[in-house]
Each structure stands twice: as C-alpha cells, then as structure tokens.
Design an enzyme around this catalytic site. Structure first.
Site, PDB file in Angstrom:
ATOM      1  N   GLY A   1       0.854  -1.182   0.000  1.00 10.76           N
ATOM      2  CA  GLY A   1       0.000   0.000   0.000  1.00 10.76           C
ATOM      3  C   GLY A   1       0.885   1.226   0.000  1.00 10.76           C
ATOM      4  O   GLY A   1       1.996   1.184  -0.513  1.00 10.76           O
ATOM      5  N   GLU A   2       0.401   2.308   0.576  1.00  6.39           N
ATOM      6  CA  GLU A   2       1.237   3.493   0.747  1.00  6.39           C
ATOM      7  C   GLU A   2       1.860   3.414   2.132  1.00  6.39           C
ATOM      8  O   GLU A   2       1.169   3.598   3.136  1.00  6.39           O
ATOM      9  CB  GLU A   2       0.394   4.760   0.598  1.00  6.39           C
ATOM     10  CG  GLU A   2      -0.031   5.035  -0.826  1.00  6.39           C
ATOM     11  CD  GLU A   2       1.155   5.058  -1.776  1.00  6.39           C
ATOM     12  OE1 GLU A   2       2.226   5.559  -1.388  1.00  6.39           O
ATOM     13  OE2 GLU A   2       1.014   4.552  -2.900  1.00  6.39           O
ATOM     14  N   SER A   3       3.154   3.171   2.200  1.00  5.42           N
ATOM     15  CA  SER A   3       3.754   2.890   3.509  1.00  5.42           C
ATOM     16  C   SER A   3       3.644   4.086   4.446  1.00  5.42           C
ATOM     17  O   SER A   3       3.442   3.920   5.649  1.00  5.42           O
ATOM     18  CB  SER A   3       5.210   2.457   3.351  1.00  5.42           C
ATOM     19  OG  SER A   3       5.958   3.449   2.701  1.00  5.42           O
TER      20      SER A   3
ATOM     21  N   CYS B   1       5.912  -5.559  -0.040  1.00  2.00           N
ATOM     22  CA  CYS B   1       6.119  -4.177  -0.469  1.00  2.00           C
ATOM     23  C   CYS B   1       6.152  -3.241   0.742  1.00  2.00           C
ATOM     24  O   CYS B   1       7.133  -3.232   1.467  1.00  2.00           O
ATOM     25  CB  CYS B   1       5.064  -3.792  -1.483  1.00  2.00           C
ATOM     26  SG  CYS B   1       5.502  -2.362  -2.420  1.00  2.00           S
TER      27      CYS B   1
ATOM     28  N   ARG C   1      13.600   2.319   0.301  1.00  2.00           N
ATOM     29  CA  ARG C   1      12.156   2.424   0.142  1.00  2.00           C
ATOM     30  C   ARG C   1      11.695   2.543  -1.300  1.00  2.00           C
ATOM     31  O   ARG C   1      10.618   2.071  -1.642  1.00  2.00           O
ATOM     32  CB  ARG C   1      11.635   3.629   0.923  1.00  2.00           C
ATOM     33  CG  ARG C   1      11.658   3.396   2.413  1.00  2.00           C
ATOM     34  CD  ARG C   1      11.205   4.630   3.123  1.00  2.00           C
ATOM     35  NE  ARG C   1       9.993   5.154   2.520  1.00  2.00           N
ATOM     36  CZ  ARG C   1       9.097   5.860   3.181  1.00  2.00           C
ATOM     37  NH1 ARG C   1       9.278   6.095   4.463  1.00  2.00           N
ATOM     38  NH2 ARG C   1       8.043   6.325   2.577  1.00  2.00           N
TER      39      ARG C   1
ATOM     40  N   ILE D   1       5.582  -2.562  -7.702  1.00  2.00           N
ATOM     41  CA  ILE D   1       4.817  -1.324  -7.784  1.00  2.00           C
ATOM     42  C   ILE D   1       5.405  -0.335  -6.802  1.00  2.00           C
ATOM     43  O   ILE D   1       5.248  -0.480  -5.594  1.00  2.00           O
ATOM     44  CB  ILE D   1       3.336  -1.604  -7.488  1.00  2.00           C
ATOM     45  CG1 ILE D   1       2.768  -2.458  -8.614  1.00  2.00           C
ATOM     46  CG2 ILE D   1       2.562  -0.317  -7.347  1.00  2.00           C
ATOM     47  CD1 ILE D   1       1.309  -2.715  -8.507  1.00  2.00           C
ATOM     48  N   ARG D   2       6.092   0.657  -7.338  1.00  2.00           N
ATOM     49  CA  ARG D   2       6.756   1.648  -6.492  1.00  2.00           C
ATOM     50  C   ARG D   2       7.531   0.920  -5.398  1.00  2.00           C
ATOM     51  O   ARG D   2       7.418   1.224  -4.228  1.00  2.00           O
ATOM     52  CB  ARG D   2       5.700   2.575  -5.870  1.00  2.00           C
ATOM     53  CG  ARG D   2       6.136   4.021  -5.766  1.00  2.00           C
ATOM     54  CD  ARG D   2       5.084   4.824  -5.024  1.00  2.00           C
ATOM     55  NE  ARG D   2       5.275   6.234  -5.248  1.00  2.00           N
ATOM     56  CZ  ARG D   2       4.947   7.179  -4.372  1.00  2.00           C
ATOM     57  NH1 ARG D   2       4.394   6.863  -3.247  1.00  2.00           N
ATOM     58  NH2 ARG D   2       5.144   8.438  -4.629  1.00  2.00           N
TER      59      ARG D   2
ATOM     60  N   HIS E   1       4.508  -8.264  -5.290  1.00  2.00           N
ATOM     61  CA  HIS E   1       3.120  -8.481  -4.883  1.00  2.00           C
ATOM     62  C   HIS E   1       2.587  -9.825  -5.354  1.00  2.00           C
ATOM     63  O   HIS E   1       1.913  -9.899  -6.383  1.00  2.00           O
ATOM     64  CB  HIS E   1       2.228  -7.372  -5.455  1.00  2.00           C
ATOM     65  CG  HIS E   1       2.468  -6.032  -4.857  1.00  2.00           C
ATOM     66  ND1 HIS E   1       1.800  -5.592  -3.734  1.00  2.00           N
ATOM     67  CD2 HIS E   1       3.322  -5.041  -5.194  1.00  2.00           C
ATOM     68  CE1 HIS E   1       2.231  -4.377  -3.428  1.00  2.00           C
ATOM     69  NE2 HIS E   1       3.151  -4.022  -4.292  1.00  2.00           N
TER      70      HIS E   1
ATOM     71  N   GLU F   1       0.117 -11.240  -4.219  1.00  2.00           N
ATOM     72  CA  GLU F   1      -1.345 -11.192  -4.133  1.00  2.00           C
ATOM     73  C   GLU F   1      -1.978 -10.605  -5.383  1.00  2.00           C
ATOM     74  O   GLU F   1      -3.187 -10.723  -5.587  1.00  2.00           O
ATOM     75  CB  GLU F   1      -1.784 -10.394  -2.896  1.00  2.00           C
ATOM     76  CG  GLU F   1      -1.647  -8.882  -3.002  1.00  2.00           C
ATOM     77  CD  GLU F   1      -0.255  -8.365  -2.678  1.00  2.00           C
ATOM     78  OE1 GLU F   1       0.705  -9.157  -2.648  1.00  2.00           O
ATOM     79  OE2 GLU F   1      -0.120  -7.148  -2.458  1.00  2.00           O
TER      80      GLU F   1
END
Lengths: 259, 317
Positions: free
Chosen positions: A47-49, A79, A113, A147-148, A207, A209
């Site tokens: 997600g957005e950490s 992630c 990161r 993803i990022r 990911h 998932e």
C-alpha cells in the site's frame, strides 16, 4: 484451522484475502490491536507505507505489532509490509522529501524504500525462485509485480535470501542517503534482493497477491510450525496439483485482480 | 499491450496511432501494472490540495494520495470561467512536499495536458469533468500513456467505457464542489446495483445487456465473472463528513476522494484525520461516533434542487 490476519488499514489487503480464500484458509481483516490476539499469523500488505504508518500510529498498533512479531508467530510483509518489518529503511531518491516513518522492525536487513524509482518505473518480471518451487512445486519462476517497490540492500547473517532481481537498466541512477549529513553512495551491484526469510518473518518486495499464483501464500502458511504437519501437507499437495494441471508449461500466470 | 496476452483485463485491437516519435514516447506500462498501482490506494482517502502546505497537512492526516489543483471544485464553481490543468510548477512543488502519490487533473479529451502531466511525473492523471472539457465527443486514449488514469462514471456502462479506453481506476462523478453527497450515492448505487443484476444473468443475456449499456462485451462478461468492476472504484463528489465517507464505503467503494470538503471546512486538519479514520473503520459506528465529534463547521455546500446549479457530471457520457 489456522486463522490468518491481514492488516487492513490501507492497501492491497482485499487481494490477500482473495488469495487466502482461493487456498481455503480463513482470513481476518485486522484494524485494531486487540484483533492480533485471536490470529495465528499476520500478513502486512502492500500500500502506501507512509499512510499505513500514520494509520497504525493513530490506532496505537505498533506496540502490539512488535509484540506479535517478537512472539514468534509467522509474519509476512509485501512491499510496504517489507518496509514495516525492516530494522532499517534508508531514505528516498535525491530531491524527494526526507523524513522517516515508524517501523515495526524484527527483520535484520536494510531496505531502500524506492529502489526501483518512481511510480512510473513500476514493472512486472519473472523471478527465479528455486527454494519456493522446491517446497511448493510448480515452475522455478514466479511473476513479480513491482509497484513503487522497495528492495533489500543488505541482510544480516540469519536471513535467508529467497529471490533476487536484476537491477533494471532503464531506471534512473539510484543514490542512497543514510540519513542527514552523511555521504551518498551509488548502488553498484547488478542484482538486488527482493525476497527473504528470517525465522518466522517472510518478506517480499513484490506483490504475489496481485497474481493468481498461490504458492507464496502456501509457503507462508507452511511456516506456521504449530499447525499439524499432516493437514498442511495434504492441503499443500492438493492445491499444488490443482494449480499446475491444465496450465501450459512456462506460460505466465494470469493476473486476476479480484475474486 | 494487446499482443502479449499477459494482462488481466484483455483489451483487443491496436493501441491507436503513435502520437509521438517512438524514441520520445515513454513505453506504455502494461495495463495490469497500472491497475495494480491503483489497487495500492485501496482503503485510502485522496484529498484535493492547492498548496504544498495543504499537501503536507493531508499527508500528516493519513491521506494515501493528494490531488494537486489550482482551485478546489467549490472555487471553480463559484468563480466560473474555464478551468484547465494546474501549473506544472505548482505540481512539482507539491510533489517535493510529500512522499505519498500526487495526482493531477487533465481536461477531458486533452491528451496534450495528459502528456505534460506525465512528463512532470505525476503518479496518476484524473481525466476530470470538473475541468472544462476540451473535447465534447472523445476521451483520451489512455493506453498511450505509462501513467495510470482515473476517470469518473455515473453508471456501469460509463465505467466500462472508461476502462476500455484505459482507465486504471474509476470514481463516481458525484457532483463536485457541492458538499452534497446525493449524486455520488446515486452513481455508486447505479453501478453496484447493475453489477448485482449482471451477476444473476444467464450468459446468453449478457450480449444484449452489453449493447443496452453501451459497454464492451468482454468487459461486461469479466465484470459478471468477478462480481465487481475490474478496477478499483472510489467515491468522489460531495463527500464532506466522516459519515459521508463511511456511507460510500458501506455502499461498496474501495476508497474516497475528498475535494472541497476538507479545506472549505472550519478545521481542515481535524476533519481530514476524521475522514481518514472513517474510511478505515467504516463499519464500526462506535469509532465513527468518536471521530465525528467536535469537528466544527462543515463545508456549507450547495443544495442540488436549484436548477441554476451546473451539473458537471453531465459534461461527458
């Protein structure tokens, strides 16, 4: 039957829940510290950490998460979840905002990161995962959706490396700043670590998932030593054979988004 | 994209004419990666901001992304005139201020505005009816871009048309800048209601249904099989309180855009944080009661019964 918690503050928790359903395991969305008492293992999704850390702070989840990780139950971070579990996270690309976020810790490694660059550099690739296929069957490769994504720069002696990834040639030059006032240095290796295991902690920079390949989820469930080995073995065998039959060799797995 | 066959949402046919010389055009990401980028926003709140300070406030409150604008929709509505893409310098300043993703809006059909935004490095582009449309017939061919797009919809047919064009994320249009959630509720109920009806249909009936809602058959069938839209769906338009946000989540949205509702309220920091917590705990009335307490004045907003109110949602089909 074991109960798997998925930290559901923000991010791809729904996709982890769908993957767990596919392999017949009960998943619980965890949003409060008291919910950690009733689960046998925990997945911290991508997600957005930054956002996930703030939400975890609001609900005072960090002490409970540290206790959970320290208690020896299996924990898997993907992630942003990998960033949460790392003992050390180095800061962003030059020119971007510095400033840390709170970490749970427990995994003896240093994470960058945003190793693979900005969001537009997100990509998919095939990763070589001999240890995963040895344990769960299937191809020697799995699809990695980055993803990022973070990456793992260095690991401690107790950490087992499960996968690494060639550093993409088209990415901008990665400089690493180890905090205010120290020198920056450039990452010069041509491969970087993207999946590790240390005892009860599993971490992937990509990911699983977001793919239809359930092997990582089954690998994670097999880490729970308290479960009856026989039941898990049977579950693993049946799921494995079901997954592999009917699929042409080396065909990339499809990427269902939701169930 | 079309030929590799590895994407989850199958899109047939050409990616469209090359708009730029091959050496200059960024390689398009696979559609699945762009959809995956949008999935990382699930369970989050995206806030409209017009300054770097507002962006930092939003990030501190727990927003998962910010929308970089020159004016929030309420001001666009009040001041009138043509609304265009934000100044790239402002977007850069906001990007430097935060670590979370930054979105920006392009006018409908204005593919060059989208090219500029991609060059600036925004993380998502919103092809938005809140800005003045540049093309009253066509949307941007979003497959020509590496950056993921979010587009608005009022019903299932409109949602799937945008996905076919390459939208990686769908939001309700609602009625932006009004602080009135009724249109967003209408839109999400329309989409989710149609999905529930679609799930019950015999496969033979799907062809005619796809024609009726003017959506591509392959996406309609995929929606039927999945039981929901093939991309994440956020609420947008008129969300102004924690209760509004939780309502949208319980109706089936994956997250919430909040535009004018934050910085047009009496205490933006407290309201921002309250809405973030309402989205995380949308099904827990005890927490909702706590976070809804003592927030001060909400955005005054506009009652949509007034026929003089322009409906932005009707600007595109």
């Amino acid at each position: 039957m074991a109960v798997v918690g998925v930290l559901a503050l923000q991010g791809s928790y729904n996709e982890h829940m769908a993957a767990l359903r596919r392999i017949g395991v009960k998943g619980v969305e965890v949003r409060k510290p008291e919910q950690l008492l009733g689960i046998d293992s925990l997945i911290i999704p991508g997600g957005e950490s930054t956002t996930m850390a703030k939400l975890a702070n609001y609900h005072n989840l960090f002490p409970a998460l540290r206790e959970f990780v320290g208690g020896g139950k299996p924990v898997w971070g993907t992630c942003a979840g990998l960033i949460f579990l790392a003992n050390k996270a180095v800061v962003l690309l030059s020119g971007q905002k510095t400033g840390g976020q709170e970490l749970v810790g427990g995994l003896d490694c240093t994470v960058h990161r945003n190793f693979f660059g900005s969001q537009l550099q997100s990509f998919e690739t095939e990763l070589s995962v001999p240890k995963l296929s040895e344990k769960e069957g299937g191809n020697d490769t799995c699809r990695g959706v980055f993803i990022r994504a973070p990456a793992i720069l260095e690991v401690g002696p107790d950490v087992e490396i499960l996968a690494d990834c060639p550093v993409p040639v088209d990415r901008p030059s990665i400089t690493i700043s180890f905090g205010e006032g120290t020198e920056e240095e450039e990452y010069s290796k041509d491969r970087v670590i993207v999946a590790v295991r240390q005892g009860n902690i599993l971490a992937t920079a990509f990911h699983p998932e977001l793919t239809s390949d359930s092997r990582w989820h089954r690998f994670f469930l097999d880490m729970d030593k308290e479960s009856p080995a026989k039941a898990f073995s049977a579950l693993s065998l049946s799921s494995s054979s079901r997954d592999t039959e009917g699929l042409p060799k080396n065909k990339p797995f499809d990427l269902p988004i939701f169930e | 994209m079309a030929s590799d066959g590895s994407g989850v949402v199958t899109v047939y046919g050409s990616n469209g004419a090359e708009l730029l010389e091959p050496s200059k055009q960024p390689k398009s990401a696979t559609f699945s990666v762009k959809v995956g980028l949008a999935q990382m926003l699930r369970g989050g709140v995206i806030m409209d901001v017009v300054t770097p300070e507002q962006a930092r406030l939003a990030e501190e409150a727990g927003a998962c992304a910010v929308m970089a604008l020159e004016r929030v929709p309420a001001d666009i509505r009040a001041q009138g005139g043509v609304a265009r893409m934000s100044d790239p310098g402002l977007i850069r300043d906001i990007k430097r201020a935060v670590t979370i993703p930054v979105m920006a809006k392009a006018r409908i059909g204005h593919f060059v505005e989208a090219q500029i935004l991609e060059a600036v490095g925004v993380d998502y582009v919103d092809e938005s009816e809140v800005l003045t449309p540049a093309d009253d017939a066509h949307h941007i061919n979003k497959h020509n871009f590496r950056v993921p797009f979010v587009c608005g919809c009022r019903d299932l047919g409109e949602a799937l048309r945008r996905v076919r064009e390459g939208a990686a994320m769908i939001r309700t249009k609602g009625e932006a800048g009004t602080g009135n959630v009724v249109e967003a509720v209408r839109h999400v109920r329309s989409v989710m209601g149609d999905v529930r009806a679609l799930r019950s249909m015999d496969d033979d009936e799907v062809f005619a249904y796809a024609k009726r809602i003017a959506a591509p058959y392959d996406l309609v069938m995929q929606t039927k099989q999945l039981g929901r839209l093939p991309v994440v769906q956020f609420a947008a338009g008129g969300v102004a309180t924690p209760a509004d946000a939780a309502l949208m989540m319980q109706l089936g949205c994956d997250g919430v855009f909040v535009g004018s509702g934050i910085f047009k309220s009496g205490d933006p920091a407290r309201r921002a944080r309250a809405i973030v917590q309402a989205v995380t705990h949308y099904s827990d009335p005890t927490i909702l009661a706590d976070v809804s307490t003592g927030l001060g004045e909400a955005m005054v907003g506009i009652n949509l019964n007034d026929p003089k109110v322009e409906r932005y949602a009707a600007r595109s089909e």
